[in-house]
Design a protein around this motif. Structure first.
Motif, PDB file in Angstrom:
ATOM      1  N   THR A  59       0.861  -1.184   0.000  1.00  0.00           N
ATOM      2  CA  THR A  59       0.000   0.000   0.000  1.00  0.00           C
ATOM      3  C   THR A  59       0.893   1.229   0.000  1.00  0.00           C
ATOM      4  OG1 THR A  59      -0.110  -0.018   2.417  1.00  0.00           O
ATOM      5  CG2 THR A  59      -1.923  -1.085   1.242  1.00  0.00           C
ATOM      6  N   LEU A  60       0.446   2.254  -0.721  1.00  0.00           N
ATOM      7  CA  LEU A  60       1.228   3.492  -0.811  1.00  0.00           C
ATOM      8  C   LEU A  60       0.307   4.688  -0.828  1.00  0.00           C
ATOM      9  CD1 LEU A  60       3.830   2.620  -3.629  1.00  0.00           C
ATOM     10  CD2 LEU A  60       4.388   3.139  -1.238  1.00  0.00           C
ATOM     11  N   SER A  61       0.793   5.805  -0.284  1.00  0.00           N
ATOM     12  CA  SER A  61       0.128   7.088  -0.455  1.00  0.00           C
ATOM     13  C   SER A  61       1.102   8.021  -1.173  1.00  0.00           C
ATOM     14  CB  SER A  61      -0.248   7.682   0.904  1.00  0.00           C
ATOM     15  OG  SER A  61       0.902   7.902   1.691  1.00  0.00           O
ATOM     16  N   GLU A  62       0.597   9.184  -1.607  1.00  0.00           N
ATOM     17  CA  GLU A  62       1.375  10.228  -2.285  1.00  0.00           C
ATOM     18  C   GLU A  62       1.612   9.854  -3.759  1.00  0.00           C
ATOM     19  OE1 GLU A  62       2.567  13.420  -1.068  1.00  0.00           O
ATOM     20  OE2 GLU A  62       0.945  12.891   0.275  1.00  0.00           O
ATOM     21  N   SER A  63       1.141  10.744  -4.637  1.00  0.00           N
ATOM     22  CA  SER A  63       1.182  10.465  -6.068  1.00  0.00           C
ATOM     23  C   SER A  63       2.607  10.204  -6.567  1.00  0.00           C
ATOM     24  CB  SER A  63       0.550  11.617  -6.852  1.00  0.00           C
ATOM     25  OG  SER A  63       1.255  12.821  -6.626  1.00  0.00           O
ATOM     26  N   ARG A  64       3.595  10.933  -6.004  1.00  0.00           N
ATOM     27  CA  ARG A  64       4.965  10.737  -6.499  1.00  0.00           C
ATOM     28  C   ARG A  64       5.444   9.326  -6.195  1.00  0.00           C
ATOM     29  NH1 ARG A  64       7.831   9.474  -9.262  1.00  0.00           N
ATOM     30  NH2 ARG A  64       9.961  10.092  -9.788  1.00  0.00           N
ATOM     31  N   ALA A  65       5.152   8.855  -4.970  1.00  0.00           N
ATOM     32  CA  ALA A  65       5.564   7.502  -4.577  1.00  0.00           C
ATOM     33  C   ALA A  65       4.825   6.452  -5.409  1.00  0.00           C
ATOM     34  CB  ALA A  65       5.299   7.295  -3.091  1.00  0.00           C
ATOM     35  N   ILE A  66       3.540   6.696  -5.634  1.00  0.00           N
ATOM     36  CA  ILE A  66       2.740   5.743  -6.423  1.00  0.00           C
ATOM     37  C   ILE A  66       3.282   5.673  -7.859  1.00  0.00           C
ATOM     38  CG2 ILE A  66       0.419   5.323  -7.370  1.00  0.00           C
ATOM     39  CD1 ILE A  66      -0.663   6.648  -4.737  1.00  0.00           C
ATOM     40  N   CYS A  67       3.612   6.827  -8.425  1.00  0.00           N
ATOM     41  CA  CYS A  67       4.152   6.828  -9.795  1.00  0.00           C
ATOM     42  C   CYS A  67       5.522   6.156  -9.849  1.00  0.00           C
ATOM     43  CB  CYS A  67       4.243   8.264 -10.330  1.00  0.00           C
ATOM     44  SG  CYS A  67       2.635   8.955 -10.749  1.00  0.00           S
ATOM     45  N   PHE A  68       6.337   6.339  -8.806  1.00  0.00           N
ATOM     46  CA  PHE A  68       7.633   5.644  -8.759  1.00  0.00           C
ATOM     47  C   PHE A  68       7.390   4.136  -8.804  1.00  0.00           C
ATOM     48  CE2 PHE A  68      11.125   3.441  -6.834  1.00  0.00           C
ATOM     49  CZ  PHE A  68      12.270   4.128  -7.233  1.00  0.00           C
ATOM     50  N   TYR A  69       6.434   3.697  -8.008  1.00  0.00           N
ATOM     51  CA  TYR A  69       6.138   2.260  -7.953  1.00  0.00           C
ATOM     52  C   TYR A  69       5.665   1.758  -9.318  1.00  0.00           C
ATOM     53  CZ  TYR A  69       4.197  -2.205  -6.590  1.00  0.00           C
ATOM     54  OH  TYR A  69       3.923  -3.547  -6.519  1.00  0.00           O
ATOM     55  N   ILE A  70       4.722   2.466  -9.906  1.00  0.00           N
ATOM     56  CA  ILE A  70       4.188   2.053 -11.213  1.00  0.00           C
ATOM     57  C   ILE A  70       5.327   1.990 -12.235  1.00  0.00           C
ATOM     58  CG2 ILE A  70       2.706   2.797 -13.142  1.00  0.00           C
ATOM     59  CD1 ILE A  70       0.913   4.144 -10.900  1.00  0.00           C
ATOM     60  N   ASP A  71       6.191   2.988 -12.194  1.00  0.00           N
ATOM     61  CA  ASP A  71       7.278   3.061 -13.177  1.00  0.00           C
ATOM     62  C   ASP A  71       8.261   1.899 -13.027  1.00  0.00           C
ATOM     63  OD1 ASP A  71       8.765   4.067 -15.256  1.00  0.00           O
ATOM     64  OD2 ASP A  71       9.773   5.609 -14.066  1.00  0.00           O
ATOM     65  N   HIS A  72       8.492   1.494 -11.773  1.00  0.00           N
ATOM     66  CA  HIS A  72       9.524   0.472 -11.546  1.00  0.00           C
ATOM     67  C   HIS A  72       8.976  -0.941 -11.422  1.00  0.00           C
ATOM     68  CE1 HIS A  72      11.736   4.168 -10.760  1.00  0.00           C
ATOM     69  NE2 HIS A  72      12.829   3.461 -10.992  1.00  0.00           N
ATOM     70  N   ALA A  73       7.687  -1.088 -11.120  1.00  0.00           N
ATOM     71  CA  ALA A  73       7.136  -2.436 -10.916  1.00  0.00           C
ATOM     72  C   ALA A  73       6.596  -3.034 -12.211  1.00  0.00           C
ATOM     73  CB  ALA A  73       6.035  -2.388  -9.859  1.00  0.00           C
ATOM     74  N   PHE A  74       6.378  -2.195 -13.211  1.00  0.00           N
ATOM     75  CA  PHE A  74       5.766  -2.679 -14.454  1.00  0.00           C
ATOM     76  C   PHE A  74       6.703  -2.471 -15.638  1.00  0.00           C
ATOM     77  CE2 PHE A  74       2.314  -1.938 -11.549  1.00  0.00           C
ATOM     78  CZ  PHE A  74       1.456  -3.000 -11.778  1.00  0.00           C
ATOM     79  N   ALA A  75       6.540  -3.345 -16.622  1.00  0.00           N
ATOM     80  CA  ALA A  75       7.292  -3.182 -17.866  1.00  0.00           C
ATOM     81  C   ALA A  75       6.705  -1.976 -18.607  1.00  0.00           C
ATOM     82  CB  ALA A  75       7.165  -4.448 -18.702  1.00  0.00           C
ATOM     83  N   GLY A  76       7.311  -1.657 -19.738  1.00  0.00           N
ATOM     84  CA  GLY A  76       6.799  -0.496 -20.474  1.00  0.00           C
ATOM     85  C   GLY A  76       7.813   0.618 -20.413  1.00  0.00           C
ATOM     86  N   PRO A  77       7.638   1.649 -21.213  1.00  0.00           N
ATOM     87  CA  PRO A  77       8.655   2.707 -21.311  1.00  0.00           C
ATOM     88  C   PRO A  77       8.845   3.428 -19.983  1.00  0.00           C
ATOM     89  CG  PRO A  77       6.598   3.351 -22.411  1.00  0.00           C
ATOM     90  CD  PRO A  77       6.440   1.912 -22.022  1.00  0.00           C
ATOM     91  N   PRO A  78      10.103   3.794 -19.644  1.00  0.00           N
ATOM     92  CA  PRO A  78      10.333   4.528 -18.393  1.00  0.00           C
ATOM     93  C   PRO A  78       9.583   5.851 -18.382  1.00  0.00           C
ATOM     94  CG  PRO A  78      12.387   4.318 -19.659  1.00  0.00           C
ATOM     95  CD  PRO A  78      11.335   3.570 -20.409  1.00  0.00           C
ATOM     96  N   LEU A  79       9.032   6.192 -17.221  1.00  0.00           N
ATOM     97  CA  LEU A  79       8.288   7.455 -17.106  1.00  0.00           C
ATOM     98  C   LEU A  79       9.206   8.605 -16.730  1.00  0.00           C
ATOM     99  CD1 LEU A  79       5.131   6.197 -15.163  1.00  0.00           C
ATOM    100  CD2 LEU A  79       5.423   6.491 -17.626  1.00  0.00           C
TER     101      LEU A  79
END
Ligand SMILES: N[C@@H](CCC(=O)N[C@@H](CS)C(=O)NCC(=O)O)C(=O)O
Length: 218
Positions: A59-79
């Motif tokens: 579980t995470l709060s804060e959009s920056r932390a959530i976006c970091f997680y999405i960027d690093h936990a999933f494949a796809g182009p780096p954000l």
């Protein structure tokens, strides 16, 4: 893989940022509708703000932390660029948008239209009029920032742009800020180009309940 849940109201610019991030990565997610300070949000964010995120045990709060997680936990182009200086410049712009642009354009100006707190429910003119000169200065800064490459950082679309676009979408709907956006030639071209991205279009929120459109005419 467990289901990724983005928890919050789609109209929140910060919730929207995390959803654009998911769409850019191609990360499947479910939007769980919840208001700030609701039990499901309070269970994750220490101050009850949206968005919050749940992914299995994480579980995470804060959009920056959530976006970091999405960027690093999933494949796809780096954000965000992985190279140090461009990566740092991306963080710099995310921070500038979140600590300067959002407080003035969203918390002060937009709120004075959509949640005016006036006795007759009309826009809060005192707050709007106080915001306008400061907004002009911010539009000039943003216009210069995107003038060279059509992006906030380098030659590509990054999390910095993702953080700014929902705010530009909203300011395009209100009279004083729409005029400022149209006058800022580079910023307007930047906005028109990127608001047409699939990730932005497919996540665009509906107007607040009880409204049929986002537009407010002057
Ligand atoms: N720093 C937070 C800001 C989130 C935020 O301010 N969310 C707003 C909605 S756009 C909210 O929950 N407001 C309720 C409140 O401040 O009590 C983030 O990046 O996620």
């Amino acid at each position: 893989m467990p289901e990724l849940q983005i928890i919050g109201a789609p109209q929140s610019n910060y919730v929207w940022v995390t959803r654009i991030a998911c769409a850019e990565k191609g990360a499947p997610y479910t939007l769980v509708s919840a208001l700030p300070h609701s039990p499901e949000v309070d269970a994750i964010h220490p101050f009850g703000k949206i968005p919050v995120m749940r992914h299995g045990d994480i579980t995470l709060s804060e959009s920056r932390a959530i976006c970091f997680y999405i960027d690093h936990a999933f494949a796809g182009p780096p954000l965000a660029p992985r190279e140090a200086s461009e990566g740092a410049r991306t963080e710099q712009w995310i921070s500038l948008v979140n600590t300067h642009i959002d407080p003035l354009l969203v918390r002060q100006y937009l709120t004075a239209y959509f949640f005016p707190g006036t006795s007759d429910g009309r826009p809060n003119r005192a707050v709007i009029d106080a915001a306008v000169p400061k907004m002009e200065a911010q539009f000039a800064v943003l216009d210069r920032a995107v003038g060279k490459t059509g992006h906030l950082v380098g030659e590509g679309f990054t999390l910095a742009d993702i953080n700014l676009l929902p705010i530009l979408f909203y300011v395009d709907k209100l009279p004083e800020s729409r005029a400022m956006l149209r006058d800022a030639t580079s910023l307007n071209a930047y906005y028109q180009r990127h608001v047409a991205r699939a990730s932005v279009k497919e996540t665009t929120p509906p107007p607040f309940p009880g409204r049929s459109t986002w537009e407010i005419e002057g």
